[in-house]
Design a protein around this motif. Structure first.
Motif, PDB file in Angstrom:
ATOM      1  N   MET A 232      15.816   4.151   6.981  1.00 28.12           N
ATOM      2  CA  MET A 232      17.207   4.129   6.523  1.00 28.12           C
ATOM      3  C   MET A 232      17.243   4.191   4.998  1.00 28.12           C
ATOM      4  O   MET A 232      16.546   3.432   4.313  1.00 28.12           O
ATOM      5  CB  MET A 232      17.919   2.858   7.008  1.00 28.12           C
ATOM      6  N   ILE A 233      18.030   5.090   4.469  1.00 30.69           N
ATOM      7  CA  ILE A 233      18.184   5.247   3.021  1.00 30.69           C
ATOM      8  C   ILE A 233      19.423   4.482   2.577  1.00 30.69           C
ATOM      9  O   ILE A 233      20.511   4.664   3.139  1.00 30.69           O
ATOM     10  CB  ILE A 233      18.323   6.731   2.642  1.00 30.69           C
ATOM     11  N   THR A 234      19.269   3.658   1.555  1.00 30.18           N
ATOM     12  CA  THR A 234      20.411   2.944   0.981  1.00 30.18           C
ATOM     13  C   THR A 234      20.415   3.176  -0.519  1.00 30.18           C
ATOM     14  O   THR A 234      19.416   2.924  -1.204  1.00 30.18           O
ATOM     15  CB  THR A 234      20.333   1.435   1.258  1.00 30.18           C
ATOM     16  N   LEU A 235      21.529   3.676  -1.009  1.00 27.07           N
ATOM     17  CA  LEU A 235      21.730   3.886  -2.436  1.00 27.07           C
ATOM     18  C   LEU A 235      22.527   2.718  -3.007  1.00 27.07           C
ATOM     19  O   LEU A 235      23.607   2.399  -2.513  1.00 27.07           O
ATOM     20  CB  LEU A 235      22.490   5.198  -2.676  1.00 27.07           C
ATOM     21  N   TYR A 236      21.976   2.101  -4.043  1.00 24.87           N
ATOM     22  CA  TYR A 236      22.662   1.020  -4.754  1.00 24.87           C
ATOM     23  C   TYR A 236      23.099   1.569  -6.109  1.00 24.87           C
ATOM     24  O   TYR A 236      22.272   2.058  -6.893  1.00 24.87           O
ATOM     25  CB  TYR A 236      21.738  -0.168  -4.956  1.00 24.87           C
ATOM     26  N   SER A 237      24.400   1.492  -6.371  1.00 24.97           N
ATOM     27  CA  SER A 237      24.894   2.011  -7.647  1.00 24.97           C
ATOM     28  C   SER A 237      26.149   1.262  -8.058  1.00 24.97           C
ATOM     29  O   SER A 237      26.691   0.456  -7.301  1.00 24.97           O
ATOM     30  CB  SER A 237      25.170   3.515  -7.547  1.00 24.97           C
ATOM     31  N   TYR A 238      26.612   1.557  -9.267  1.00 23.29           N
ATOM     32  CA  TYR A 238      27.811   0.917  -9.778  1.00 23.29           C
ATOM     33  C   TYR A 238      29.037   1.305  -8.947  1.00 23.29           C
ATOM     34  O   TYR A 238      29.028   2.332  -8.254  1.00 23.29           O
ATOM     35  CB  TYR A 238      28.050   1.322 -11.231  1.00 23.29           C
TER      36      TYR A 238
ATOM     37  N   VAL B 121      16.641   2.302  -1.791  1.00 24.10           N
ATOM     38  CA  VAL B 121      15.717   1.682  -0.849  1.00 24.10           C
ATOM     39  C   VAL B 121      15.577   2.632   0.332  1.00 24.10           C
ATOM     40  O   VAL B 121      16.566   2.983   0.983  1.00 24.10           O
ATOM     41  CB  VAL B 121      16.215   0.304  -0.387  1.00 24.10           C
ATOM     42  N   ASP B 122      14.348   3.069   0.575  1.00 28.57           N
ATOM     43  CA  ASP B 122      14.051   4.008   1.653  1.00 28.57           C
ATOM     44  C   ASP B 122      12.962   3.392   2.515  1.00 28.57           C
ATOM     45  O   ASP B 122      11.770   3.520   2.215  1.00 28.57           O
ATOM     46  CB  ASP B 122      13.597   5.344   1.053  1.00 28.57           C
ATOM     47  N   ASP B 123      13.400   2.703   3.566  1.00 27.23           N
ATOM     48  CA  ASP B 123      12.481   1.928   4.407  1.00 27.23           C
ATOM     49  C   ASP B 123      11.703   0.933   3.534  1.00 27.23           C
ATOM     50  O   ASP B 123      12.297   0.035   2.967  1.00 27.23           O
ATOM     51  CB  ASP B 123      11.556   2.844   5.198  1.00 27.23           C
ATOM     52  N   ASP B 124      10.404   1.137   3.350  1.00 30.20           N
ATOM     53  CA  ASP B 124       9.609   0.166   2.609  1.00 30.20           C
ATOM     54  C   ASP B 124       9.477   0.508   1.127  1.00 30.20           C
ATOM     55  O   ASP B 124       8.782  -0.194   0.386  1.00 30.20           O
ATOM     56  CB  ASP B 124       8.213   0.051   3.218  1.00 30.20           C
ATOM     57  N   ALA B 125      10.125   1.572   0.686  1.00 29.53           N
ATOM     58  CA  ALA B 125      10.014   2.002  -0.712  1.00 29.53           C
ATOM     59  C   ALA B 125      11.296   1.679  -1.470  1.00 29.53           C
ATOM     60  O   ALA B 125      12.402   1.902  -0.971  1.00 29.53           O
ATOM     61  CB  ALA B 125       9.727   3.502  -0.786  1.00 29.53           C
ATOM     62  N   THR B 126      11.141   1.152  -2.692  1.00 28.12           N
ATOM     63  CA  THR B 126      12.272   0.914  -3.590  1.00 28.12           C
ATOM     64  C   THR B 126      12.012   1.708  -4.858  1.00 28.12           C
ATOM     65  O   THR B 126      10.977   1.537  -5.501  1.00 28.12           O
ATOM     66  CB  THR B 126      12.416  -0.576  -3.923  1.00 28.12           C
ATOM     67  N   ILE B 127      12.946   2.591  -5.192  1.00 28.90           N
ATOM     68  CA  ILE B 127      12.741   3.510  -6.304  1.00 28.90           C
ATOM     69  C   ILE B 127      13.904   3.398  -7.271  1.00 28.90           C
ATOM     70  O   ILE B 127      15.077   3.458  -6.881  1.00 28.90           O
ATOM     71  CB  ILE B 127      12.640   4.975  -5.818  1.00 28.90           C
ATOM     72  N   GLY B 128      13.595   3.234  -8.544  1.00 30.24           N
ATOM     73  CA  GLY B 128      14.597   3.253  -9.595  1.00 30.24           C
ATOM     74  C   GLY B 128      14.501   4.534 -10.389  1.00 30.24           C
ATOM     75  O   GLY B 128      13.530   5.293 -10.259  1.00 30.24           O
ATOM     76  N   ASP B 129      15.526   4.813 -11.215  1.00 30.71           N
ATOM     77  CA  ASP B 129      15.616   5.997 -12.064  1.00 30.71           C
ATOM     78  C   ASP B 129      16.030   7.200 -11.230  1.00 30.71           C
ATOM     79  O   ASP B 129      15.368   7.548 -10.233  1.00 30.71           O
ATOM     80  CB  ASP B 129      14.292   6.285 -12.778  1.00 30.71           C
ATOM     81  N   SER B 130      17.095   7.851 -11.637  1.00 26.73           N
ATOM     82  CA  SER B 130      17.668   8.926 -10.824  1.00 26.73           C
ATOM     83  C   SER B 130      16.694  10.083 -10.628  1.00 26.73           C
ATOM     84  O   SER B 130      16.606  10.650  -9.525  1.00 26.73           O
ATOM     85  CB  SER B 130      18.975   9.426 -11.449  1.00 26.73           C
ATOM     86  N   ASP B 131      15.942  10.461 -11.662  1.00 33.63           N
ATOM     87  CA  ASP B 131      14.981  11.556 -11.505  1.00 33.63           C
ATOM     88  C   ASP B 131      13.867  11.173 -10.533  1.00 33.63           C
ATOM     89  O   ASP B 131      13.427  11.992  -9.719  1.00 33.63           O
ATOM     90  CB  ASP B 131      14.383  11.950 -12.856  1.00 33.63           C
TER      91      ASP B 131
END
Length: 234
Positions: free
Chosen positions: A1-7, A54-64
């Motif tokens: 499951m993909i979850t986008l966290y943003s303002y 957050v993509d399953d077990d991965a958490t990624i910051g920075d839009s690029d």
């Protein structure tokens, strides 16, 4: 499951920050299902910045980094037709937009002509927002602008810099409606994230006056929204 966290969104857009809206637009173009959560607290975000994914077990910051992760993990082909030169232009445009970000932010938080209007819009959109917290955020941004350099500019000079960035993007759009022709690539999500947050920004800044007068930029926003299954304007 993909979850986008943003303002949170503002003026009908899904995120009032261009980097978050960029990722939102990329996800919509890619057709990947995702959940979008609006947050303000950045304490748990990678590097203390939004957006993050957050993509399953991965958490990624920075839009690029988020876009690169999604392209790699889901074998997305959005940019496969690009030539080596177009890939180089993609990078240069993204760096130009990074420069534009500081002028956009300056117009909202630093310029005394527009800050009261931006503050009122935020308070109207976010009923639980604390005016004192917004003032603290403004003072924090003053320090960021000073260290980055844009805070040392006079307003007219700051806007001239941002308008120069926008003019370069306009010139590259050519006959469009997208950056490289009739089909959007990931760079178009980046351009949309920034330009939409100026075009649909309900405050008459010099940046907005410039964008409104550029038919190519306006049509790019409208075409992107149609590709995302949205109305041409929020």
């Amino acid at each position: 499951m993909i979850t986008l966290y943003s303002y949170p969104g503002l003026f009908g857009l899904e995120d009032n920050n261009p980097f978050g809206l960029k990722v939102f637009a990329f996800l919509k173009l890619s057709g990947l299902p995702f959940e979008h959560r609006h947050v303000i607290d950045t304490s748990v975000a990678p590097r203390g910045q939004l957006p993050y994914l957050v993509d399953d077990d991965a958490t990624i910051g920075d839009s690029d980094s988020i876009v690169a992760h999604l392209k790699r993990r889901y074998a997305l082909t959005l940019d496969d037709p690009l030539t080596p030169l177009q890939h180089d232009l993609d990078l240069l445009v993204r760096r130009t937009l990074d420069d534009l970000y500081w002028v956009m932010s300056y117009s909202r938080w630093r310029d005394d002509r527009y800050w009261p209007l931006f503050r009122a819009a935020l308070l109207a959109a976010l009923p639980d927002a604390d005016p004192d917290v917004l003032e603290h955020a403004r003072q924090y941004n003053f320090e960021r602008y000073r260290y980055q350099g844009i805070g040392r500019y006079e307003p007219d000079d700051a806007y001239a810099r941002g308008i120069g960035d926008l003019q370069a993007v306009t010139n590259l759009l050519a006959d469009g409606p997208f950056m490289f022709g009739a089909t959007p690539a990931s760079i178009d999500a980046a351009v949309y994230g920034f330009v939409a947050n100026i075009l649909f920004y309900d405050i008459d800044t010099p940046l907005k006056r410039f964008v409104v007068a550029q038919a190519r930029l306006v049509e790019h926003c409208h075409a992107m929204r149609e590709r995302m299954g949205q109305s041409r304007s929020p």
